[in-house]
Design a protein around this motif. Sequence first.
Motif, PDB file in Angstrom:
ATOM      1  N   GLU A  20     -12.566  -1.393   1.455  1.00 44.71           N
ATOM      2  CA  GLU A  20     -13.054  -0.566   0.405  1.00 44.71           C
ATOM      3  C   GLU A  20     -12.476   0.665   0.084  1.00 44.71           C
ATOM      4  N   ASN A  21     -11.744   1.290   0.759  1.00 42.97           N
ATOM      5  CA  ASN A  21     -10.980   2.604   0.534  1.00 42.97           C
ATOM      6  C   ASN A  21      -9.570   2.445   0.199  1.00 42.97           C
ATOM      7  N   TYR A  22      -8.894   1.307   0.716  1.00 44.44           N
ATOM      8  CA  TYR A  22      -7.607   1.066   0.460  1.00 44.44           C
ATOM      9  C   TYR A  22      -7.380  -0.221  -0.436  1.00 44.44           C
ATOM     10  N   HIS A  78     -13.766  -0.428   5.937  1.00 43.76           N
ATOM     11  CA  HIS A  78     -13.317   0.852   5.277  1.00 43.76           C
ATOM     12  C   HIS A  78     -11.749   0.525   5.035  1.00 43.76           C
ATOM     13  N   HIS A  91       0.851  -1.206  -0.053  1.00 37.75           N
ATOM     14  CA  HIS A  91       0.072  -0.031  -0.078  1.00 37.75           C
ATOM     15  C   HIS A  91       0.565   1.181  -0.041  1.00 37.75           C
TER      16      HIS A  91
END
Length: 182
Positions: free
Chosen positions: A47-49, A44, A19
């Motif tokens: 879905e976001n990262y 979270h 990441h």
Amino acid sequence: MAPKDSTREAHFPSIEKKHGEPMKYWFAVMKKLDSKKYPEQIAHLRENYGFSQAHANALVMFSRGSVSSRRHETSADYFKSIKPEQAKTMKKIFKAIQSKFPKLELVIAWNQPMLKNGDEYIFGASAATNHILIAPWDQQVLKEFTPHFAEYRVNKKTIALPNDWPVDEKLLQKMIKASIKK
């Protein structure tokens, strides 16, 4: 592939590499999610990262104070953590198998007792609220022996037995023999 090290921190180098941010950044993200429930925190991150379930779980659980996924060091520790009736039945199950197959190693994997033949898992068991689950690792063996467990609930990968199941030593030994032959 999950690291063999059961600490949550073992995932951190992979998280940073995949990441592109240091763990300091991810701890700040978790600080903002502090008031959220576990499923919301996991969602979270996913879905976001684009986190995998394993990486999200490692970060969330570490942030909540759980530094290791390992709950039991030994089978004795595991048996102490379950109902006495379940422990008694499960000990009889493993004793029945190991009396015929003494070379099988009783280990803790996925926080439950498992029997290994070298590097290969052969059989596992776990305690649920109202029953004991046994699992031959070979799906063909499970399919082959399902008729012998007709009075019990046979799931996709496990067989649910009553906590006070009268251990059928010969049946278990036949299952293990079939598993080892495969």
